[in-house]
Design a protein around this motif. Sequence first.
Motif, PDB file in Angstrom:
ATOM      1  N   LEU A 154     -60.582   6.401 -34.297  1.00  0.00           N
ATOM      2  CA  LEU A 154     -61.677   7.009 -33.530  1.00  0.00           C
ATOM      3  C   LEU A 154     -62.870   6.067 -33.404  1.00  0.00           C
ATOM      4  O   LEU A 154     -63.467   5.951 -32.335  1.00  0.00           O
ATOM      5  N   ILE A 155     -63.210   5.410 -34.479  1.00  0.00           N
ATOM      6  CA  ILE A 155     -64.361   4.495 -34.467  1.00  0.00           C
ATOM      7  C   ILE A 155     -64.102   3.331 -33.505  1.00  0.00           C
ATOM      8  O   ILE A 155     -64.928   3.017 -32.639  1.00  0.00           O
ATOM      9  N   GLY A 156     -62.970   2.690 -33.658  1.00  0.00           N
ATOM     10  CA  GLY A 156     -62.649   1.527 -32.817  1.00  0.00           C
ATOM     11  C   GLY A 156     -62.531   1.889 -31.349  1.00  0.00           C
ATOM     12  O   GLY A 156     -63.135   1.250 -30.485  1.00  0.00           O
ATOM     13  N   ALA A 157     -61.757   2.928 -31.063  1.00  0.00           N
ATOM     14  CA  ALA A 157     -61.536   3.320 -29.674  1.00  0.00           C
ATOM     15  C   ALA A 157     -62.828   3.736 -28.997  1.00  0.00           C
ATOM     16  O   ALA A 157     -63.110   3.333 -27.870  1.00  0.00           O
ATOM     17  N   ASN A 158     -63.623   4.520 -29.679  1.00  0.00           N
ATOM     18  CA  ASN A 158     -64.838   5.024 -29.057  1.00  0.00           C
ATOM     19  C   ASN A 158     -65.926   3.966 -28.958  1.00  0.00           C
ATOM     20  O   ASN A 158     -66.750   4.016 -28.042  1.00  0.00           O
ATOM     21  N   THR A 159     -65.923   2.995 -29.831  1.00  0.00           N
ATOM     22  CA  THR A 159     -66.865   1.887 -29.708  1.00  0.00           C
ATOM     23  C   THR A 159     -66.562   1.069 -28.454  1.00  0.00           C
ATOM     24  O   THR A 159     -67.452   0.772 -27.656  1.00  0.00           O
ATOM     25  N   VAL A 160     -65.296   0.721 -28.265  1.00  0.00           N
ATOM     26  CA  VAL A 160     -64.904  -0.065 -27.090  1.00  0.00           C
ATOM     27  C   VAL A 160     -65.081   0.755 -25.815  1.00  0.00           C
ATOM     28  O   VAL A 160     -65.626   0.268 -24.817  1.00  0.00           O
ATOM     29  N   THR A 161     -64.646   2.006 -25.836  1.00  0.00           N
ATOM     30  CA  THR A 161     -64.783   2.868 -24.663  1.00  0.00           C
ATOM     31  C   THR A 161     -66.247   3.045 -24.295  1.00  0.00           C
ATOM     32  O   THR A 161     -66.608   2.980 -23.113  1.00  0.00           O
ATOM     33  N   LEU A 162     -67.102   3.246 -25.290  1.00  0.00           N
ATOM     34  CA  LEU A 162     -68.525   3.404 -25.020  1.00  0.00           C
ATOM     35  C   LEU A 162     -69.094   2.153 -24.362  1.00  0.00           C
ATOM     36  O   LEU A 162     -69.865   2.246 -23.399  1.00  0.00           O
ATOM     37  N   ALA A 163     -68.704   0.996 -24.838  1.00  0.00           N
ATOM     38  CA  ALA A 163     -69.186  -0.252 -24.234  1.00  0.00           C
ATOM     39  C   ALA A 163     -68.766  -0.343 -22.769  1.00  0.00           C
ATOM     40  O   ALA A 163     -69.577  -0.661 -21.897  1.00  0.00           O
ATOM     41  N   LEU A 164     -67.512  -0.023 -22.473  1.00  0.00           N
ATOM     42  CA  LEU A 164     -67.025  -0.081 -21.097  1.00  0.00           C
ATOM     43  C   LEU A 164     -67.724   0.949 -20.210  1.00  0.00           C
ATOM     44  O   LEU A 164     -68.133   0.644 -19.088  1.00  0.00           O
ATOM     45  N   VAL A 165     -67.877   2.156 -20.716  1.00  0.00           N
ATOM     46  CA  VAL A 165     -68.522   3.209 -19.935  1.00  0.00           C
ATOM     47  C   VAL A 165     -70.003   2.892 -19.716  1.00  0.00           C
ATOM     48  O   VAL A 165     -70.544   3.139 -18.637  1.00  0.00           O
ATOM     49  N   LEU A 166     -70.647   2.305 -20.709  1.00  0.00           N
ATOM     50  CA  LEU A 166     -72.051   1.930 -20.540  1.00  0.00           C
ATOM     51  C   LEU A 166     -72.218   0.813 -19.504  1.00  0.00           C
ATOM     52  O   LEU A 166     -73.204   0.790 -18.769  1.00  0.00           O
ATOM     53  N   ILE A 167     -71.248  -0.086 -19.427  1.00  0.00           N
ATOM     54  CA  ILE A 167     -71.273  -1.115 -18.382  1.00  0.00           C
ATOM     55  C   ILE A 167     -71.202  -0.444 -17.016  1.00  0.00           C
ATOM     56  O   ILE A 167     -71.993  -0.743 -16.117  1.00  0.00           O
ATOM     57  N   ILE A 168     -70.261   0.480 -16.860  1.00  0.00           N
ATOM     58  CA  ILE A 168     -70.107   1.179 -15.587  1.00  0.00           C
ATOM     59  C   ILE A 168     -71.365   1.993 -15.273  1.00  0.00           C
ATOM     60  O   ILE A 168     -71.860   1.973 -14.140  1.00  0.00           O
ATOM     61  N   LEU A 169     -71.898   2.688 -16.262  1.00  0.00           N
ATOM     62  CA  LEU A 169     -73.102   3.495 -16.074  1.00  0.00           C
ATOM     63  C   LEU A 169     -74.301   2.625 -15.691  1.00  0.00           C
ATOM     64  O   LEU A 169     -75.062   2.962 -14.783  1.00  0.00           O
ATOM     65  N   THR A 170     -74.434   1.497 -16.340  1.00  0.00           N
ATOM     66  CA  THR A 170     -75.519   0.565 -16.015  1.00  0.00           C
ATOM     67  C   THR A 170     -75.386   0.048 -14.586  1.00  0.00           C
ATOM     68  O   THR A 170     -76.368  -0.025 -13.851  1.00  0.00           O
ATOM     69  N   MET A 171     -74.164  -0.288 -14.203  1.00  0.00           N
ATOM     70  CA  MET A 171     -73.932  -0.754 -12.837  1.00  0.00           C
ATOM     71  C   MET A 171     -74.247   0.354 -11.830  1.00  0.00           C
ATOM     72  O   MET A 171     -74.823   0.087 -10.772  1.00  0.00           O
ATOM     73  N   LYS A 172     -73.893   1.598 -12.163  1.00  0.00           N
ATOM     74  CA  LYS A 172     -74.188   2.717 -11.276  1.00  0.00           C
ATOM     75  C   LYS A 172     -75.691   2.885 -11.109  1.00  0.00           C
ATOM     76  O   LYS A 172     -76.190   3.081 -10.003  1.00  0.00           O
ATOM     77  N   LEU A 173     -76.438   2.791 -12.197  1.00  0.00           N
ATOM     78  CA  LEU A 173     -77.883   2.928 -12.133  1.00  0.00           C
ATOM     79  C   LEU A 173     -78.524   1.759 -11.376  1.00  0.00           C
ATOM     80  O   LEU A 173     -79.494   1.943 -10.639  1.00  0.00           O
ATOM     81  N   ARG A 174     -77.969   0.581 -11.542  1.00  0.00           N
ATOM     82  CA  ARG A 174     -78.550  -0.602 -10.916  1.00  0.00           C
ATOM     83  C   ARG A 174     -78.202  -0.741  -9.437  1.00  0.00           C
ATOM     84  O   ARG A 174     -79.055  -1.100  -8.620  1.00  0.00           O
ATOM     85  N   TYR A 175     -76.946  -0.458  -9.097  1.00  0.00           N
ATOM     86  CA  TYR A 175     -76.498  -0.689  -7.731  1.00  0.00           C
ATOM     87  C   TYR A 175     -76.270   0.600  -6.933  1.00  0.00           C
ATOM     88  O   TYR A 175     -75.901   0.538  -5.777  1.00  0.00           O
ATOM     89  N   GLY A 176     -76.434   1.747  -7.596  1.00  0.00           N
ATOM     90  CA  GLY A 176     -76.399   3.029  -6.914  1.00  0.00           C
ATOM     91  C   GLY A 176     -75.103   3.473  -6.417  1.00  0.00           C
ATOM     92  O   GLY A 176     -74.873   4.272  -5.625  1.00  0.00           O
TER      93      GLY A 176
END
Length: 86
Positions: free
Chosen positions: A64-86
Amino acid sequence: MSTAAIEALGFCAALLTTFCWLPQAWQTIKTRDTSGISLWTQALFATGIVLWLIYGVLIASWPLIGANTVTLALVLIILTMKLRYG
């Protein structure tokens, strides 16, 4: 079922559910196209991942720790891109 078999099952599930986000993150980074991505869905999903990560830490579950750490990083990248590029 032995503890080792249960942990192996957890690691397999973690690998599959975590790395399924890699193509989406790569495509988003590459194209900067976030038009098909829902901001609310990504935000709620990221919140859920944070809660799963906390849960994994509290019960000391490495899958759970490993999977959710990596998944969170990937989702935060996507979320950041969504906020930045709309």
